[in-house]
Design an enzyme around this catalytic site. Sequence first.
Site, PDB file in Angstrom:
ATOM      1  CB  ALA A 134      -0.925  -0.008   1.203  1.00  0.00           C
ATOM      2  CE1 TYR A 171       7.415   0.010  -5.687  1.00  0.00           C
ATOM      3  CE2 TYR A 171       5.225  -0.355  -6.610  1.00  0.00           C
ATOM      4  CZ  TYR A 171       6.592  -0.212  -6.781  1.00  0.00           C
ATOM      5  OH  TYR A 171       7.116  -0.309  -8.038  1.00  0.00           O
ATOM      6  CG  ASP A 172       0.050   0.076  -4.682  1.00  0.00           C
ATOM      7  OD1 ASP A 172       1.006  -0.255  -5.415  1.00  0.00           O
ATOM      8  OD2 ASP A 172      -0.847  -0.716  -4.340  1.00  0.00           O
ATOM      9  CB  SER A 184      21.808 -20.938 -30.362  1.00  0.00           C
ATOM     10  OG  SER A 184      21.534 -22.114 -29.713  1.00  0.00           O
ATOM     11  CD  GLU A 221      27.502 -17.250 -16.681  1.00  0.00           C
ATOM     12  OE1 GLU A 221      26.423 -17.248 -17.305  1.00  0.00           O
ATOM     13  OE2 GLU A 221      28.391 -16.415 -16.856  1.00  0.00           O
ATOM     14  CE  LYS A 256      20.902 -23.792 -22.198  1.00  0.00           C
ATOM     15  NZ  LYS A 256      19.494 -23.484 -22.368  1.00  0.00           N
ATOM     16  CG  ASP A 309      14.025 -23.901 -19.444  1.00  0.00           C
ATOM     17  OD1 ASP A 309      14.271 -23.471 -20.587  1.00  0.00           O
ATOM     18  OD2 ASP A 309      13.319 -24.894 -19.230  1.00  0.00           O
ATOM     19  NE  ARG A 369      17.791 -17.478 -30.098  1.00  0.00           N
ATOM     20  CZ  ARG A 369      18.655 -18.048 -30.934  1.00  0.00           C
ATOM     21  NH1 ARG A 369      19.886 -17.619 -30.978  1.00  0.00           N
ATOM     22  NH2 ARG A 369      18.281 -19.033 -31.704  1.00  0.00           N
ATOM     23  CD  GLU A 371      17.319 -17.293 -21.146  1.00  0.00           C
ATOM     24  OE1 GLU A 371      18.259 -16.646 -21.663  1.00  0.00           O
ATOM     25  OE2 GLU A 371      16.828 -18.297 -21.665  1.00  0.00           O
ATOM     26  CE1 TYR A 387      22.710 -14.801 -21.779  1.00  0.00           C
ATOM     27  CE2 TYR A 387      21.172 -15.597 -20.104  1.00  0.00           C
ATOM     28  CZ  TYR A 387      21.476 -15.348 -21.432  1.00  0.00           C
ATOM     29  OH  TYR A 387      20.556 -15.634 -22.391  1.00  0.00           O
ATOM     30  CE  LYS A 407      27.834 -17.747 -20.509  1.00  0.00           C
ATOM     31  NZ  LYS A 407      27.103 -16.580 -20.017  1.00  0.00           N
ATOM     32  CE  LYS A 449      19.343 -28.274 -23.302  1.00  0.00           C
ATOM     33  NZ  LYS A 449      18.184 -27.692 -23.371  1.00  0.00           N
ATOM     34  CB  CYS A 508     -20.697 -36.230 -21.299  1.00  0.00           C
ATOM     35  SG  CYS A 508     -19.997 -36.016 -19.649  1.00  0.00           S
ATOM     36  CB  CYS A 529     -23.930 -36.554 -17.676  1.00  0.00           C
ATOM     37  SG  CYS A 529     -23.561 -35.510 -19.098  1.00  0.00           S
ATOM     38  CB  CYS A 553     -19.759 -32.428 -20.963  1.00  0.00           C
ATOM     39  SG  CYS A 553     -21.419 -32.700 -20.341  1.00  0.00           S
ATOM     40  CB  CYS A 598     -22.613 -32.742 -16.810  1.00  0.00           C
ATOM     41  SG  CYS A 598     -21.298 -33.953 -16.600  1.00  0.00           S
TER      42      CYS A 598
END
Length: 755
Positions: free
Chosen positions: A33, A35-36, A81, A121, A123, A125, A144, A182, A234, A300, A324, A422, A425, A440, A445
Amino acid sequence: MTAAQRRIETLRAEIEEHNRRYYEEAQPAISDAQYDELLRELRELEEAHPEWADASSPTQRIGGKPVTGFQSVRHGVPMLSLDNVFARDGAEAIRKFVVSVENELRKKDSLPEAALAWLVEPKIDGVAISLRYEDGIFVRGATRGDGETGDDITGNLKTVRNIPLRLKHAGDAPRVIEVRGEVYMPLAAFKRLQAEQEASGDPPFANPRNAAAGALKQLDARVTASRRLQFLSYGTGETTPGAALQETQEGLLNLLRRLGFPVHARTWLVDSVEGIMGAIHELDAIRHDFPFETDGAVIKLNDIALREIAGFTTRAPKWAKAYKYASEQAETVVRAITVQVGRTGVLTPVAELAPVFVSGSTVSRATLHNEDEIRRKDIRIGDTVIIEKAGEVIPAVVRVVTEKRPATAAPFDFLAHIGGKCPACGGPVRRDANYAWWICENPACPAQKTRRLEYLAKRSALEIESLGGIVADKLVESGLVKDPLDLFDLTEEQLAVLSLGTATEPRILGKKHAAKIVEARERARSLPLARWLFALAIPEVGETTAYDLAQFHRTIEEVATSPLLRDVLELDRLRQEVEETKPSRRVKKETAGEPSGDPARHAQAVAEMTAAMERLERAGFAERTRKKEGEGFVTTAGPVIARAVLGYFASAPGRALLSRLKALGIDPQGTPRPGDAAHLPLLGKSVVITGTLPTLKRGQAADLIRAAGGSVSSSVSRKTDFLLVGADAGSKLEEARASGVREIGEEEFLLMLKA
Ligand code: IVH
């Protein structure tokens, strides 16, 4: 510098500091609050002083108006990549990689005497993006794409609160710097989003990466903002030519941190294959505690000058590799395919598996998502399949081991499997036009009812804890509950003797549990409106929306005919009309002479749109983030929700629900923010105007009524709350008197508005 200008600067700095504490340290120093409140103060000052506008102000994080598409951006330095090595290839693959880099450097006479240093480091996802800063200010962010050209998603990226809009210690950065990293959806945010998807009957996302990618592709940045994405950096892309950055990857990460970018705290600096493998294993042991998903490690070369010498292939750097981790998989047999009916009638196929242990638990079922997914993977009953915990959570069937397929296994035909009806039912089913779902169509049902009853009882809804899946099943099966609200008519005795067992193993709910359910149910009667709106499974109303609506309406009836939601719809329609009637700027040759746009209708639509916006703003239901018309206008609930809610309450089931609640004496109360009633003295009131008013024109009076939250109707009916009467009133006055409608004059009317 004036006092206001100083205050603006202070607020901007303070807010960014709070963002940092919140997102990077997870240690907020002030409440949401508060912050707002800071943000609101800043927004007001900026609106009052447009001359001090600044694209990097934290107020600019909230998205403006939806865009129609993204511009293409050509990356100055391509976004490459990484080549992968897989866990199954083990240390040998890493050794090959290290040797290949050494050879590359040796070829160019640049292999140092000392062993090469490597930085390992996590990775992340997520979704790769590039952020461009010029003179310390964030100017553009892009995806990308194909590596050469991506989409400009600056507006969406600004909503990612740990992306700095302005660099710290900008003097330490080159004039132009592109930072790469990322964007990901934190697991907690992903969980919440999945729950919301479920609540609104939408399909879940496959994993956090898909959810993050989907959020970044939103044309409406407000949606992106609501998804709570985060960023980790990164690396860098283009920088001012000749600018010396850092000598090592480690140094580069430190610089990024100094400039205000989030950088992952855990990296390993090693100088041998063994060292790399050790780091990979250490990371594997701790990565499940990270707030995001990691599917690997990135190795790296630490020395940046040597990297340039080692060089690149067209796809990837030669000096880095992604390792991986194996996602745990297991082989098992599909014994059967069952079909589950959800709360909204969606039919979900489920593989019933021979139980198998994977990633720490026994799995005996896996979702098959939908008809198309089964067809794509050609999954058949009797097949041996590989399953995997996708994103380490929901088990999924990865593929079929076709060599092990029994000769008798026939392709799976969804519709034939359920016999065209269904499975719960026997009602009619249809395939959804937009999704690959079968639905359905029978609103009665029992399976849907069971799921709705279960939903009503959930902790986040009415909190009737003793009422779980089995009890819900049996209540519907026994016919005691035909509609979730029937629960409120049951006696403790009826519940106590409810049979939960089977014919061979009889068992009843019992007195203790029955009493608990009744007690929780009675408590539920007085739960606030937000809980009820959520519990009733109104289309598109998840927990957050329910809460929002309850902040602006006193009762469920008020929601059902909400003038605010109507205005949201009206605004949506008017926005379109404004767009369609816009006088086009360029008149093409072939149409020259013909009128372009429709200036009169356009002006009218703009006026109506502005009025609707003002009403919504005054009610606190919308916020304007920019001064220009139609731009940066954010409503608490959008047109999709407004349409679903008003449509539902106008439908037969919606109306039945309202009268049922009334009959049960359930009247949950909202908590309109203080001040709203004062802003909207005629909220929900229907007014008829008749005769000539002393000072106001009829149109003006109508505008005032609508602005005060009321509606204007042309004839007197049971629903009319007031008749606003002027001189020479005609038949409407008689009608109003006949039906006892309250009459008010202009003076009283104006007083009401002031009240
Ligand atoms: S460095 C020249 N470091 O993985 C390429 N990438 O599979 C530089 N990724 O496209 C990439 N975490 O989107 C790097 N710590 C990390 C990463 C990382 C995730 C992503 C990145 C890349 C993809 C390749």
